[in-house]
Design a protein around this motif. Structure first.
Motif, mmCIF file in Angstrom:
data_model
loop_
_atom_site.group_PDB
_atom_site.id
_atom_site.type_symbol
_atom_site.label_atom_id
_atom_site.label_comp_id
_atom_site.label_asym_id
_atom_site.label_seq_id
_atom_site.Cartn_x
_atom_site.Cartn_y
_atom_site.Cartn_z
ATOM 1 N N LYS A 215 -19.229 -64.207 -45.422
ATOM 2 C CA LYS A 215 -19.241 -62.727 -45.143
ATOM 3 C C LYS A 215 -18.445 -62.361 -46.602
ATOM 4 C CE LYS A 215 -21.124 -61.288 -40.773
ATOM 5 N NZ LYS A 215 -21.012 -60.292 -39.229
ATOM 6 N N LYS A 217 -17.304 -64.331 -48.594
ATOM 7 C CA LYS A 217 -18.000 -64.295 -50.513
ATOM 8 C C LYS A 217 -18.971 -63.762 -50.632
ATOM 9 C CE LYS A 217 -16.720 -69.901 -49.406
ATOM 10 N NZ LYS A 217 -17.078 -70.711 -49.449
ATOM 11 N N GLU A 218 -19.735 -63.069 -49.944
ATOM 12 C CA GLU A 218 -20.798 -62.032 -50.396
ATOM 13 C C GLU A 218 -20.691 -60.862 -50.970
ATOM 14 O OE1 GLU A 218 -23.147 -61.996 -46.974
ATOM 15 O OE2 GLU A 218 -24.340 -63.815 -46.964
ATOM 16 N N ALA A 222 -20.813 -59.727 -54.490
ATOM 17 C CA ALA A 222 -21.840 -58.480 -54.733
ATOM 18 C C ALA A 222 -20.536 -57.574 -55.433
ATOM 19 C CB ALA A 222 -21.712 -57.414 -53.473
#
Length: 226
Positions: A215, A217-218, A222
């Motif tokens: 999460k 890294k996401e 973003a």
């Protein structure tokens, strides 16, 4: 020349002119034998051409029929037009019959080839099976008997000792040994459960940490995209 003779000659000339006007200068088509078909594609092309030519024959007959009704000898003209139509349709029918016969014969030959090939493959498999039979199924070893309970094991040992040699332990000592054995078994089971519990906790923590890292890294990706 008398008047009556002149009238007869004039009538004969008019009749000859009418007959020649009704007659067609083109001879009626002669039905020729259809050339043999040599391939499936050619047969399909010929069948399509026959359907198109039939429509053209009907159109030509309609045109001739309209012309015939403008002539003096209508019936003779219509009979000739019908004869020409019949001969043309007969020629197309001969082509259609020959092409359809070729397709049916080709279909039968393909079916016979498929049956022969399947039979040959079956015989080859049978021969290979006979030459190299599969190994006999391996016998499965029987499962070991269930582990006896602690009390049963102690009783069995006591019975064995009683049958082989007289026991030197008193009943109280035997009972104490049984209780000690059962206690050891219970502690061993508790240790096993504790090991499994700790293992499950470590796996859960590892999965949670991996999820949090994914999460993170996401979120970073973003934010970088913005």
């Amino acid at each position: 020349m008398t008047t009556s003779t002149a009238v007869r000659l004039l009538g004969a000339a008019m009749l000859a002119g009418l007959l020649s006007a009704c007659a067609s200068t083109d001879p009626a088509p002669v039905t020729a034998p259809a050339e043999p078909t040599t391939s499936v594609a050619q047969a399909e092309e010929r069948l399509a051409a026959v359907a198109k030519e039939r429509a053209a024959i009907q159109a030509r007959y309609a045109e001739r029929e309209a012309v015939c009704y403008e002539k003096f000898f209508v019936n003779n003209c219509l009979e000739e037009a019908q004869e020409r139509q019949r001969a043309a349709l007969s020629a197309q029918r001969a082509i259609e019959i020959e092409a359809s016969r070729f397709l049916r014969r080709n279909k039968v030959e393909e079916r016979d080839k498929a049956i022969a090939q399947a039979e040959a493959e079956y015989k080859a498999e049978e021969a290979a099976f006979a030459a190299n039979p599969p190994p006999a199924p391996r016998e499965v070893a029987p499962l070991p008997p269930p582990r006896p309970r602690a009390a049963d094991a102690a009783a069995a040992r006591q019975k064995a000792r009683a049958g082989s040699a007289p026991s030197k332990l008193t009943p109280e000592q035997e009972a104490a040994n049984v209780r000690a054995f059962e206690e050891n078994e219970r502690k061993a089971e508790e240790r096993q459960r504790e090991v499994e519990r700790r293992k499950a906790e470590r796996e859960a923590k590892s999965a949670k940490r991996a999820e949090q890292e994914a999460k993170a890294k996401e979120g970073a990706a973003a934010a970088a995209g913005k």
